[in-house]
Write a protein that holds these residues in place. Structure first.
Motif, PDB file in Angstrom:
ATOM      1  N   ARG A   5       1.434  -1.219   0.116  1.00  0.00           N
ATOM      2  CA  ARG A   5       0.132   0.167  -0.131  1.00  0.00           C
ATOM      3  C   ARG A   5       1.280   1.383  -0.008  1.00  0.00           C
ATOM      4  NH1 ARG A   5      -4.971   1.343   4.584  1.00  0.00           N
ATOM      5  NH2 ARG A   5      -5.595   2.825   2.616  1.00  0.00           N
ATOM      6  N   GLU A   6       1.627   1.489   0.533  1.00  0.00           N
ATOM      7  CA  GLU A   6       3.205   2.097   1.070  1.00  0.00           C
ATOM      8  C   GLU A   6       3.676   2.416  -0.518  1.00  0.00           C
ATOM      9  OE1 GLU A   6       4.146   2.266   5.619  1.00  0.00           O
ATOM     10  OE2 GLU A   6       5.734   0.820   4.185  1.00  0.00           O
ATOM     11  N   ARG A   7       4.076   1.895  -1.535  1.00  0.00           N
ATOM     12  CA  ARG A   7       4.470   1.033  -2.884  1.00  0.00           C
ATOM     13  C   ARG A   7       3.119   1.997  -3.342  1.00  0.00           C
ATOM     14  NH1 ARG A   7       8.413  -1.166  -5.080  1.00  0.00           N
ATOM     15  NH2 ARG A   7       9.245  -1.521  -3.114  1.00  0.00           N
ATOM     16  N   PHE A   8       2.068   1.933  -3.349  1.00  0.00           N
ATOM     17  CA  PHE A   8       1.629   2.017  -4.413  1.00  0.00           C
ATOM     18  C   PHE A   8       0.652   4.008  -4.461  1.00  0.00           C
ATOM     19  CE2 PHE A   8      -3.469   3.654  -3.338  1.00  0.00           C
ATOM     20  CZ  PHE A   8      -4.015   3.849  -5.223  1.00  0.00           C
ATOM     21  N   ALA A   9       0.446   4.288  -2.893  1.00  0.00           N
ATOM     22  CA  ALA A   9       0.328   5.972  -3.123  1.00  0.00           C
ATOM     23  C   ALA A   9       2.073   6.579  -3.611  1.00  0.00           C
ATOM     24  CB  ALA A   9       0.606   5.885  -1.883  1.00  0.00           C
ATOM     25  N   ALA A  10       3.484   5.192  -3.227  1.00  0.00           N
ATOM     26  CA  ALA A  10       4.293   6.173  -4.437  1.00  0.00           C
ATOM     27  C   ALA A  10       4.533   6.680  -5.671  1.00  0.00           C
ATOM     28  CB  ALA A  10       5.266   6.159  -3.782  1.00  0.00           C
ATOM     29  N   HIS A 137       4.748  -8.919  -3.791  1.00  0.00           N
ATOM     30  CA  HIS A 137       5.378  -8.526  -3.251  1.00  0.00           C
ATOM     31  C   HIS A 137       5.493  -6.932  -3.873  1.00  0.00           C
ATOM     32  CE1 HIS A 137       9.391  -7.122  -2.626  1.00  0.00           C
ATOM     33  NE2 HIS A 137       9.856  -7.978  -1.605  1.00  0.00           N
ATOM     34  N   PRO A 138       5.888  -6.027  -2.790  1.00  0.00           N
ATOM     35  CA  PRO A 138       5.425  -4.860  -3.134  1.00  0.00           C
ATOM     36  C   PRO A 138       6.263  -4.505  -4.415  1.00  0.00           C
ATOM     37  CG  PRO A 138       6.634  -4.528  -1.432  1.00  0.00           C
ATOM     38  CD  PRO A 138       6.307  -6.030  -1.733  1.00  0.00           C
ATOM     39  N   GLU A 139       7.586  -5.037  -4.576  1.00  0.00           N
ATOM     40  CA  GLU A 139       8.211  -4.968  -5.997  1.00  0.00           C
ATOM     41  C   GLU A 139       7.309  -4.898  -7.276  1.00  0.00           C
ATOM     42  OE1 GLU A 139      10.643  -3.191  -7.330  1.00  0.00           O
ATOM     43  OE2 GLU A 139      11.227  -3.086  -5.667  1.00  0.00           O
ATOM     44  N   GLU A 140       6.344  -5.931  -6.951  1.00  0.00           N
ATOM     45  CA  GLU A 140       4.975  -6.601  -8.213  1.00  0.00           C
ATOM     46  C   GLU A 140       3.483  -6.180  -8.171  1.00  0.00           C
ATOM     47  OE1 GLU A 140       6.524 -11.368  -6.896  1.00  0.00           O
ATOM     48  OE2 GLU A 140       4.473 -10.528  -6.714  1.00  0.00           O
ATOM     49  N   ALA A 141       3.849  -5.452  -6.820  1.00  0.00           N
ATOM     50  CA  ALA A 141       2.970  -4.723  -6.847  1.00  0.00           C
ATOM     51  C   ALA A 141       3.244  -2.930  -8.096  1.00  0.00           C
ATOM     52  CB  ALA A 141       2.692  -4.150  -5.918  1.00  0.00           C
ATOM     53  N   GLU A 142       4.178  -3.308  -7.456  1.00  0.00           N
ATOM     54  CA  GLU A 142       4.752  -1.275  -8.004  1.00  0.00           C
ATOM     55  C   GLU A 142       4.407  -1.914 -10.675  1.00  0.00           C
ATOM     56  OE1 GLU A 142       8.328   1.429  -9.595  1.00  0.00           O
ATOM     57  OE2 GLU A 142       8.496   0.540  -7.357  1.00  0.00           O
ATOM     58  N   ALA A 143       4.831  -3.148 -10.636  1.00  0.00           N
ATOM     59  CA  ALA A 143       4.911  -3.068 -12.090  1.00  0.00           C
ATOM     60  C   ALA A 143       4.235  -3.321 -12.747  1.00  0.00           C
ATOM     61  CB  ALA A 143       5.827  -4.783 -12.022  1.00  0.00           C
ATOM     62  N   VAL A 156      -9.615  -2.853 -14.520  1.00  0.00           N
ATOM     63  CA  VAL A 156      -7.936  -3.788 -13.784  1.00  0.00           C
ATOM     64  C   VAL A 156      -8.582  -4.101 -12.099  1.00  0.00           C
ATOM     65  CG1 VAL A 156      -6.031  -4.042 -13.559  1.00  0.00           C
ATOM     66  CG2 VAL A 156      -6.895  -3.105 -15.740  1.00  0.00           C
ATOM     67  N   TYR A 157      -8.146  -4.233 -11.783  1.00  0.00           N
ATOM     68  CA  TYR A 157      -9.161  -4.679 -10.052  1.00  0.00           C
ATOM     69  C   TYR A 157      -7.789  -5.124 -10.142  1.00  0.00           C
ATOM     70  CZ  TYR A 157      -9.226  -6.018  -5.604  1.00  0.00           C
ATOM     71  OH  TYR A 157     -10.440  -6.497  -4.109  1.00  0.00           O
ATOM     72  N   VAL A 158      -6.192  -4.288  -8.916  1.00  0.00           N
ATOM     73  CA  VAL A 158      -5.147  -4.922  -8.066  1.00  0.00           C
ATOM     74  C   VAL A 158      -4.944  -4.676  -7.099  1.00  0.00           C
ATOM     75  CG1 VAL A 158      -3.174  -3.868  -7.793  1.00  0.00           C
ATOM     76  CG2 VAL A 158      -4.490  -3.218  -9.262  1.00  0.00           C
ATOM     77  N   ARG A 159      -5.254  -6.386  -6.509  1.00  0.00           N
ATOM     78  CA  ARG A 159      -5.795  -6.734  -4.882  1.00  0.00           C
ATOM     79  C   ARG A 159      -4.546  -6.145  -3.878  1.00  0.00           C
ATOM     80  NH1 ARG A 159      -6.774 -11.436  -0.728  1.00  0.00           N
ATOM     81  NH2 ARG A 159      -9.514 -11.298  -0.298  1.00  0.00           N
ATOM     82  N   LEU A 160      -4.064  -5.724  -3.331  1.00  0.00           N
ATOM     83  CA  LEU A 160      -3.064  -5.617  -2.145  1.00  0.00           C
ATOM     84  C   LEU A 160      -2.954  -6.339  -0.967  1.00  0.00           C
ATOM     85  CD1 LEU A 160      -1.751  -2.030  -3.050  1.00  0.00           C
ATOM     86  CD2 LEU A 160      -1.393  -3.391  -4.520  1.00  0.00           C
ATOM     87  N   SER A 161      -1.564  -6.360  -0.406  1.00  0.00           N
ATOM     88  CA  SER A 161      -2.182  -7.035   0.933  1.00  0.00           C
ATOM     89  C   SER A 161      -0.601  -6.440   1.611  1.00  0.00           C
ATOM     90  CB  SER A 161      -1.793  -8.589   0.989  1.00  0.00           C
ATOM     91  OG  SER A 161      -1.637  -9.696   2.300  1.00  0.00           O
ATOM     92  N   LEU A 162      -1.039  -6.856   3.302  1.00  0.00           N
ATOM     93  CA  LEU A 162       0.513  -6.535   4.026  1.00  0.00           C
ATOM     94  C   LEU A 162       1.179  -8.311   3.866  1.00  0.00           C
ATOM     95  CD1 LEU A 162      -1.782  -5.231   7.456  1.00  0.00           C
ATOM     96  CD2 LEU A 162       0.201  -4.208   5.587  1.00  0.00           C
ATOM     97  N   GLN A 163      -0.014  -9.458   3.707  1.00  0.00           N
ATOM     98  CA  GLN A 163       0.813 -10.249   3.615  1.00  0.00           C
ATOM     99  C   GLN A 163       2.291 -10.345   2.666  1.00  0.00           C
ATOM    100  OE1 GLN A 163      -0.904 -13.903   3.248  1.00  0.00           O
ATOM    101  NE2 GLN A 163       0.869 -15.204   3.744  1.00  0.00           N
ATOM    102  N   SER A 164       3.119 -10.515   2.464  1.00  0.00           N
ATOM    103  CA  SER A 164       3.925 -10.422   1.383  1.00  0.00           C
ATOM    104  C   SER A 164       5.343 -11.521   1.331  1.00  0.00           C
ATOM    105  CB  SER A 164       5.318  -9.003   1.684  1.00  0.00           C
ATOM    106  OG  SER A 164       5.542  -9.089   0.549  1.00  0.00           O
ATOM    107  N   ASN A 165       5.462 -12.057  -0.079  1.00  0.00           N
ATOM    108  CA  ASN A 165       7.135 -13.225   0.084  1.00  0.00           C
ATOM    109  C   ASN A 165       7.896 -12.158   0.368  1.00  0.00           C
ATOM    110  OD1 ASN A 165       4.674 -15.283  -0.432  1.00  0.00           O
ATOM    111  ND2 ASN A 165       4.793 -13.718  -2.203  1.00  0.00           N
ATOM    112  N   GLN A 166       9.374 -13.217   0.597  1.00  0.00           N
ATOM    113  CA  GLN A 166      10.112 -12.344   0.945  1.00  0.00           C
ATOM    114  C   GLN A 166      10.660 -11.747  -0.053  1.00  0.00           C
ATOM    115  OE1 GLN A 166      12.091 -12.038   3.447  1.00  0.00           O
ATOM    116  NE2 GLN A 166      10.343 -12.690   4.671  1.00  0.00           N
TER     117      GLN A 166
END
Length: 301
Positions: A5-10, A137-143, A156-166
């Motif tokens: 979510r932080e990556r989304f805002a930035a 992962h945040p990097e995937e979310a950005e892409a 398009v629907y983008v589903r963000l989560s607090l859970q993240s892979n390493q």
């Protein structure tokens, strides 16, 4: 590491500087992440207040003028509460936009069931033409966000989560990745988004082919068929939302192949104790130990 979510805002704030066609529509939630962008682009960062139906309506209206709206709030308020507006103001009107959710299945248990939406992807499945991204992962979310924002008139629907892979995977929004190759005819496990690490740990040492999905609609039927090497198939779906959401897609992809499907995900039963996110993950059988038990019981070891 920042959150998705932080990556989304930035990222979206940066895209607002670069693309005059882009606009962000919020309903109070998430506004703090766009304070700077709102100062720079007061006409393209719109906060409608706590009016989620209006938020979707404004997004659809902006799309009718040729803008590319990015609409954001918790999944329960983005998909469930204003579902009629999603259906009509985007689908019926023939417009496109980007819906970006947070919270979803059980990211904020203290918020109670009002702030959970395990059925969001299944609900969107009742509508035509939606692309659904579930980054892990945040990097995937950005892409995937950059891909969605730059699309022409897609829904398009983008589903963000607090859970993240390493670690991120090289996703491009075009299909599934093969993470682990099993022997010919081995069961195929499809891990969706932030559950990849749990699935990878839970199936360590098992003879399975592991596919990773971050774009679940359209469903990558070709990748699934390619992973099935025998005359019959066992498929395990592991989704971070309502269990069985993609079962119909698997059945359609393998319509001419005798197959079995084990659908793992968030259960229908409401868990009424707040707890913590990891406790909800375990309670729904999505922790590594539970996943291993389910997969071995289904496949016979």
């Amino acid at each position: 590491m920042d959150t998705m979510r932080e990556r989304f805002a930035a990222v979206t704030s940066q895209l607002l500087d670069e693309d005059p066609r882009l606009a962000v529509v919020l309903a109070e939630i998430g506004m703090d992440g766009f304070t700077g962008a709102a100062r720079r682009h007061p006409d393209r960062v719109v906060n409608v207040g706590i009016r989620e139906q209006l938020m979707i309506g404004v997004g659809g209206g902006l799309a009718l003028t040729g803008m590319r709206p990015v609409v954001h709030t918790f999944a329960a308020f983005l998909v469930e509460r204003p579902f009629e507006q999603v259906k009509l103001d985007f689908g019926h009107q023939g417009t496109g936009g980007v819906l970006v959710s947070a919270g979803a299945s059980h990211d904020w248990p203290a918020g109670g069931y009002t702030h959970m939406s395990p059925g969001d992807v299944a609900l969107l499945d009742t509508l035509d033409g939606w692309t659904v991204h579930v980054p892990g992962h945040p990097e995937e979310a950005e892409a995937l966000l950059r891909r969605a924002a730059g699309a022409g008139n897609d829904k398009v629907y983008v589903r963000l989560s607090l859970q993240s892979n390493q670690a991120p995977q090289p996703v491009n929004g075009a299909g599934f990745l093969t993470v682990r190759q099993g022997s010919p005819g081995a069961p195929v496990v499809v891990a969706v988004g932030p559950l990849l690490d749990n699935v990878r740990t839970g199936t360590e040492g098992l003879d399975v082919t592991l596919l990773y999905a971050t774009t679940v609609r359209p469903f990558d039927a070709a990748a699934l068929r390619a992973a099935v090497a025998g005359p019959t198939a066992d498929v395990v779906l592991v989704e971070p939302y309502l269990a069985g959401t993609s079962t119909a897609a698997v059945n359609e992809a393998l319509a001419d192949v005798p197959h079995r499907v084990l659908a793992l995900g968030t259960g229908r039963k409401e868990l009424r104790r707040y707890g913590e996110p990891h406790e909800h993950i375990a309670a729904h059988g999505l922790d590594p130990a539970s996943l291993r038990s389910s997969v071995t019981a289904f496949t016979g070891g």
